[in-house]
Design a protein around this motif. Structure first.
Motif, PDB file in Angstrom:
ATOM      1  N   HIS A 105       0.869  -1.193   0.000  1.00 14.68           N
ATOM      2  CA  HIS A 105       0.000   0.000   0.000  1.00 14.68           C
ATOM      3  C   HIS A 105       0.900   1.235   0.000  1.00 14.68           C
ATOM      4  CE1 HIS A 105      -3.533  -2.493   0.847  1.00 14.68           C
ATOM      5  NE2 HIS A 105      -2.671  -3.222   1.528  1.00 14.68           N
ATOM      6  N   ALA A 106       1.672   1.377  -1.054  1.00 12.04           N
ATOM      7  CA  ALA A 106       2.675   2.445  -1.112  1.00 12.04           C
ATOM      8  C   ALA A 106       2.029   3.816  -0.929  1.00 12.04           C
ATOM      9  CB  ALA A 106       3.420   2.379  -2.431  1.00 12.04           C
ATOM     10  N   ASP A 107       0.766   3.947  -1.387  1.00 10.80           N
ATOM     11  CA  ASP A 107       0.105   5.258  -1.287  1.00 10.80           C
ATOM     12  C   ASP A 107      -0.230   5.637   0.157  1.00 10.80           C
ATOM     13  OD1 ASP A 107      -1.664   3.172  -1.243  1.00 10.80           O
ATOM     14  OD2 ASP A 107      -3.292   4.251  -2.249  1.00 10.80           O
ATOM     15  N   SER A 108      -0.136   4.681   1.078  1.00 12.36           N
ATOM     16  CA  SER A 108      -0.420   4.984   2.487  1.00 12.36           C
ATOM     17  C   SER A 108       0.706   5.811   3.101  1.00 12.36           C
ATOM     18  CB  SER A 108      -0.555   3.688   3.286  1.00 12.36           C
ATOM     19  OG  SER A 108       0.718   3.056   3.375  1.00 12.36           O
ATOM     20  N   GLY A 109       1.875   5.809   2.468  1.00 12.38           N
ATOM     21  CA  GLY A 109       3.003   6.579   2.979  1.00 12.38           C
ATOM     22  C   GLY A 109       3.684   5.944   4.175  1.00 12.38           C
ATOM     23  N   LEU A 110       3.347   4.680   4.484  1.00 13.09           N
ATOM     24  CA  LEU A 110       3.955   4.037   5.660  1.00 13.09           C
ATOM     25  C   LEU A 110       5.403   3.621   5.423  1.00 13.09           C
ATOM     26  CD1 LEU A 110       1.088   1.865   7.224  1.00 13.09           C
ATOM     27  CD2 LEU A 110       2.036   4.023   8.050  1.00 13.09           C
ATOM     28  N   ILE A 111       5.860   3.774   4.187  1.00 10.92           N
ATOM     29  CA  ILE A 111       7.292   3.586   3.897  1.00 10.92           C
ATOM     30  C   ILE A 111       7.643   4.462   2.696  1.00 10.92           C
ATOM     31  CG2 ILE A 111       7.000   1.557   2.377  1.00 10.92           C
ATOM     32  CD1 ILE A 111       9.641   0.540   3.945  1.00 10.92           C
ATOM     33  N   ALA A 112       8.860   5.006   2.738  1.00 15.08           N
ATOM     34  CA  ALA A 112       9.291   5.892   1.639  1.00 15.08           C
ATOM     35  C   ALA A 112       9.689   5.051   0.417  1.00 15.08           C
ATOM     36  CB  ALA A 112      10.456   6.749   2.107  1.00 15.08           C
ATOM     37  N   ALA A 113       9.894   5.711  -0.695  1.00 17.32           N
ATOM     38  CA  ALA A 113      10.193   5.019  -1.967  1.00 17.32           C
ATOM     39  C   ALA A 113      11.527   4.265  -1.894  1.00 17.32           C
ATOM     40  CB  ALA A 113      10.238   6.055  -3.087  1.00 17.32           C
ATOM     41  N   PRO A 114      11.617   3.138  -2.647  1.00 19.95           N
ATOM     42  CA  PRO A 114      12.867   2.359  -2.670  1.00 19.95           C
ATOM     43  C   PRO A 114      14.052   3.233  -3.066  1.00 19.95           C
ATOM     44  CG  PRO A 114      11.122   1.176  -3.818  1.00 19.95           C
ATOM     45  CD  PRO A 114      10.575   2.536  -3.481  1.00 19.95           C
ATOM     46  N   GLY A 115      15.163   2.988  -2.400  1.00 23.59           N
ATOM     47  CA  GLY A 115      16.389   3.708  -2.736  1.00 23.59           C
ATOM     48  C   GLY A 115      16.567   5.013  -1.988  1.00 23.59           C
ATOM     49  N   THR A 116      15.529   5.484  -1.305  1.00 22.60           N
ATOM     50  CA  THR A 116      15.676   6.749  -0.573  1.00 22.60           C
ATOM     51  C   THR A 116      16.318   6.499   0.793  1.00 22.60           C
ATOM     52  OG1 THR A 116      13.460   6.534   0.396  1.00 22.60           O
ATOM     53  CG2 THR A 116      13.624   7.763  -1.674  1.00 22.60           C
ATOM     54  N   THR A 117      16.944   7.536   1.302  1.00 22.61           N
ATOM     55  CA  THR A 117      17.575   7.367   2.616  1.00 22.61           C
ATOM     56  C   THR A 117      16.510   7.217   3.709  1.00 22.61           C
ATOM     57  OG1 THR A 117      17.786   9.764   2.739  1.00 22.61           O
ATOM     58  CG2 THR A 117      19.756   8.549   2.073  1.00 22.61           C
ATOM     59  N   THR A 118      15.348   7.821   3.491  1.00 20.28           N
ATOM     60  CA  THR A 118      14.269   7.670   4.480  1.00 20.28           C
ATOM     61  C   THR A 118      13.863   6.202   4.575  1.00 20.28           C
ATOM     62  OG1 THR A 118      13.492   9.882   3.953  1.00 20.28           O
ATOM     63  CG2 THR A 118      11.980   8.488   5.163  1.00 20.28           C
ATOM     64  N   ARG A 119      13.786   5.549   3.429  1.00 17.75           N
ATOM     65  CA  ARG A 119      13.437   4.122   3.450  1.00 17.75           C
ATOM     66  C   ARG A 119      14.539   3.314   4.155  1.00 17.75           C
ATOM     67  NH1 ARG A 119       9.943   0.982  -0.021  1.00 17.75           N
ATOM     68  NH2 ARG A 119      10.483  -1.203   0.086  1.00 17.75           N
TER      69      ARG A 119
END
Ligand SMILES: N[C@@H](CCC(=O)N[C@@H](CS)C(=O)NCC(=O)O)C(=O)O
Length: 234
Positions: A105-119
């Motif tokens: 459920h990527a649109d839920s924002g419960l995890i940042a996009a792949p490859g980002t430092t936030t993730r």
């Protein structure tokens, strides 16, 4: 094993073999296996927050339903949480279950996009919570699983130490911010569950003042406090 669990399992097996020819039905829905107040709370809260379609399968640990062959066929480790996806794939290990829920459920924002430092930071805290806090809790609550000795005092004390160090690190991270990474994430839901398992919450919150505000922030998100309350954590 309850008759219901046995029936569910039979249904699940039959459904797995017939899946390709079946259209979406109640039996095809995603299933979360859990037990009240335990490691299934965070996945249940994440799925509820997202508004996902899932069926909650509660096991009675007193009746050892988690050790029955039907459940061991799902998770040979005999532990919850276990998430059975609608294609029959089983995911165990709370951190993996939560991360996959967030990814589905990527649109839920419960995890940042792949490859980002936030993730990457989310991975970091999920692994930290699983290997330090969850493990420390088990050590403290079930010391007999960690020693062959009759006396468990040393194991309980080491569990307490692991938890103190881990929560102090979380507290420092949450100094001046309500969430473990840049945005609200599955790591915050995971931490909130583990927080409520602590054996001495008044002492923990007095000593480490940044934990409770972060947990309150998590509870303020849609759906979360209802699940924590149903599970007796709040
Ligand atoms: N590493 C596992 C630990 C899961 C776990 O220990 N679950 C407990 C409930 S909180 C359980 O099922 N215990 C039963 C047992 O170990 O026999 C995870 O993170 O999912």
């Amino acid at each position: 094993m309850s008759a219901q669990l046995a029936l569910d399992f039979v249904r699940h097996s039959a459904q797995t073999s017939r899946r390709k020819s079946l259209s979406q039905s109640e039996d095809d829905s995603m299933k979360l296996y859990g037990t009240t107040g335990a490691g299934s709370v965070a996945p249940q809260a994440a799925l509820t927050h997202i508004g996902a379609d899932f069926e909650l399968k509660m096991l009675d640990f007193k009746k050892e339903e988690h050790l029955a062959p039907e459940f061991l066929a799902i998770n040979p480790r005999g532990q919850i949480p276990a998430l059975v996806l609608d294609d029959g794939t089983v995911i165990t290990e709370s951190a993996a279950v939560l991360l996959h829920i967030a990814d589905m459920h990527a649109d839920s924002g419960l995890i940042a996009a792949p490859g980002t430092t936030t993730r990457a930071q989310t991975y970091r805290w999920m692994a930290f919570l699983a290997t330090n806090v969850y493990e420390g809790m088990l050590r403290y609550m079930y010391p007999e699983h960690y020693t062959t000795e009759e006396k468990h005092d040393g194991v309980v004390a080491s569990g307490e130490q692991v938890l103190s160090r881990a929560f102090a690190i979380l507290n420092d991270t949450l100094d001046g911010r309500p969430e473990l990474v840049e945005n609200f994430s599955v790591a915050d839901i995971y931490m909130a569950m583990l927080f409520y398992w602590h054996h001495d919450l008044p002492a923990l919150t007095a000593e480490l003042p940044h934990l409770q505000p972060a947990v309150d922030n998590t509870l303020s998100k849609p759906g979360i406090s209802d699940v924590f309350s149903q599970n007796g954590l709040i």
